[in-house]
Enzyme design. Sequence first.
Site, PDB file in Angstrom:
ATOM      1  N   SER A  49       0.821  -1.218   0.000  1.00  0.00           N
ATOM      2  CA  SER A  49       0.000   0.000   0.000  1.00  0.00           C
ATOM      3  C   SER A  49       0.853   1.266   0.000  1.00  0.00           C
ATOM      4  O   SER A  49       0.508   2.257  -0.651  1.00  0.00           O
ATOM      5  CB  SER A  49      -0.933   0.003   1.201  1.00  0.00           C
ATOM      6  OG  SER A  49      -0.193  -0.120   2.397  1.00  0.00           O
ATOM      7  N   CYS A  79      -6.607  -6.424  -0.346  1.00  0.00           N
ATOM      8  CA  CYS A  79      -5.439  -6.346   0.529  1.00  0.00           C
ATOM      9  C   CYS A  79      -4.845  -4.929   0.563  1.00  0.00           C
ATOM     10  O   CYS A  79      -5.419  -4.051   1.189  1.00  0.00           O
ATOM     11  CB  CYS A  79      -4.425  -7.404   0.106  1.00  0.00           C
ATOM     12  SG  CYS A  79      -3.327  -7.868   1.449  1.00  0.00           S
ATOM     13  N   ARG A 106      -3.204  -2.487   9.521  1.00  0.00           N
ATOM     14  CA  ARG A 106      -2.234  -2.972   8.535  1.00  0.00           C
ATOM     15  C   ARG A 106      -1.409  -4.116   9.115  1.00  0.00           C
ATOM     16  O   ARG A 106      -1.101  -4.112  10.309  1.00  0.00           O
ATOM     17  CB  ARG A 106      -1.324  -1.791   8.167  1.00  0.00           C
ATOM     18  CG  ARG A 106      -0.526  -2.024   6.963  1.00  0.00           C
ATOM     19  CD  ARG A 106       0.313  -0.800   6.594  1.00  0.00           C
ATOM     20  NE  ARG A 106       1.227  -1.227   5.573  1.00  0.00           N
ATOM     21  CZ  ARG A 106       2.470  -0.826   5.462  1.00  0.00           C
ATOM     22  NH1 ARG A 106       2.960   0.048   6.302  1.00  0.00           N
ATOM     23  NH2 ARG A 106       3.230  -1.310   4.511  1.00  0.00           N
ATOM     24  N   HIS A 169      -6.966 -12.508  -0.976  1.00  0.00           N
ATOM     25  CA  HIS A 169      -6.666 -12.386  -2.415  1.00  0.00           C
ATOM     26  C   HIS A 169      -7.496 -13.360  -3.251  1.00  0.00           C
ATOM     27  O   HIS A 169      -7.010 -14.451  -3.573  1.00  0.00           O
ATOM     28  CB  HIS A 169      -5.188 -12.713  -2.664  1.00  0.00           C
ATOM     29  CG  HIS A 169      -4.250 -11.672  -2.163  1.00  0.00           C
ATOM     30  ND1 HIS A 169      -3.775 -10.651  -2.957  1.00  0.00           N
ATOM     31  CD2 HIS A 169      -3.698 -11.495  -0.951  1.00  0.00           C
ATOM     32  CE1 HIS A 169      -2.960  -9.895  -2.253  1.00  0.00           C
ATOM     33  NE2 HIS A 169      -2.891 -10.373  -1.038  1.00  0.00           N
ATOM     34  N   GLU A 171      -7.986 -13.338  -6.278  1.00  0.00           N
ATOM     35  CA  GLU A 171      -7.343 -13.521  -7.588  1.00  0.00           C
ATOM     36  C   GLU A 171      -6.291 -14.630  -7.563  1.00  0.00           C
ATOM     37  O   GLU A 171      -5.771 -15.007  -8.612  1.00  0.00           O
ATOM     38  CB  GLU A 171      -6.747 -12.196  -8.082  1.00  0.00           C
ATOM     39  CG  GLU A 171      -5.427 -11.763  -7.448  1.00  0.00           C
ATOM     40  CD  GLU A 171      -5.545 -11.190  -6.036  1.00  0.00           C
ATOM     41  OE1 GLU A 171      -6.633 -11.253  -5.438  1.00  0.00           O
ATOM     42  OE2 GLU A 171      -4.529 -10.699  -5.524  1.00  0.00           O
TER      43      GLU A 171
HETATM   44  N1  GLN Z   1       1.099  -5.659   3.911  1.00  0.00           N
HETATM   45  C1  GLN Z   1       0.790  -4.988   2.686  1.00  0.00           C
HETATM   46  C2  GLN Z   1       0.580  -3.505   2.887  1.00  0.00           C
HETATM   47  O1  GLN Z   1       0.660  -3.023   3.946  1.00  0.00           O
HETATM   48  C3  GLN Z   1      -0.426  -5.595   2.023  1.00  0.00           C
HETATM   49  C4  GLN Z   1      -0.113  -7.009   1.596  1.00  0.00           C
HETATM   50  C5  GLN Z   1      -0.845  -7.461   0.376  1.00  0.00           C
HETATM   51  O2  GLN Z   1      -1.404  -6.676  -0.390  1.00  0.00           O
HETATM   52  N2  GLN Z   1      -0.759  -8.750   0.125  1.00  0.00           N
HETATM   53  O3  GLN Z   1       0.325  -2.822   1.961  1.00  0.00           O
END
Ligand code: GLN
Length: 191
Positions: A49, A79, A106, A169, A171
């Site tokens: 992110s 996610c 997060r 996820h 996908e």
């Molecule tokens: N830990 C990631 C984040 O903080 C997210 C992980 C993911 O998208 N698989 O953005």
Amino acid sequence: MQIAVLALQGAFIEHENMLSKLGVSSIEIRQKKDLKKDFDGLIIPGGESTVQGQLLKELDLLSPLKDLIVNGMPVFGTCAGLLLLADRIDNDTRSYLQTMDIIATRNAYGRQLGSFYIESEFEGIGTIPMTFIRAPFIKKVYGGASPLATVDGHIVAARHGKQLVTAFHPELNNSLSVHEYFCNMVNGSDY
Ligand code: GLN
């Protein structure tokens, strides 16, 4: 119907493959001029992110995307995409699109337990595979948002109007059901 996939970083190709299996065409958003393309909804993939958020700011995509979402364009964040849409991240000072009435945590499962697979219930679909990778969870939904899936007492999927998020996820598994759910949101056949 044509779906845009934010293709700055992370698992965007996997989403394009899911859409193609559903017979839905996709385009990629990589820079501001891509927003001129014709699309009916947007997928924000998993990844990191902080990296995607930084790139959104540098490429001047953050505010035009926020305007589109606020004006009703359907969006599906997985996610990291969930974190980008959250109104607030309770363990991070950064925030991004802030269009969804959720507070997210997060890396909520810690480093050791960061990745796991389960099959669990998703409202309106049934039992589906869920793969979590250093995932967030939703600490709180309020306002226009409501939960769609809960695992071990934590909300892992939610919806707010035409915005859909999953901490896992879809996908990365064989089930096309969550993407199909999103496509139904896009074409309005979910009401
Ligand atoms: N830990 C990631 C984040 O903080 C997210 C992980 C993911 O998208 N698989 O953005």
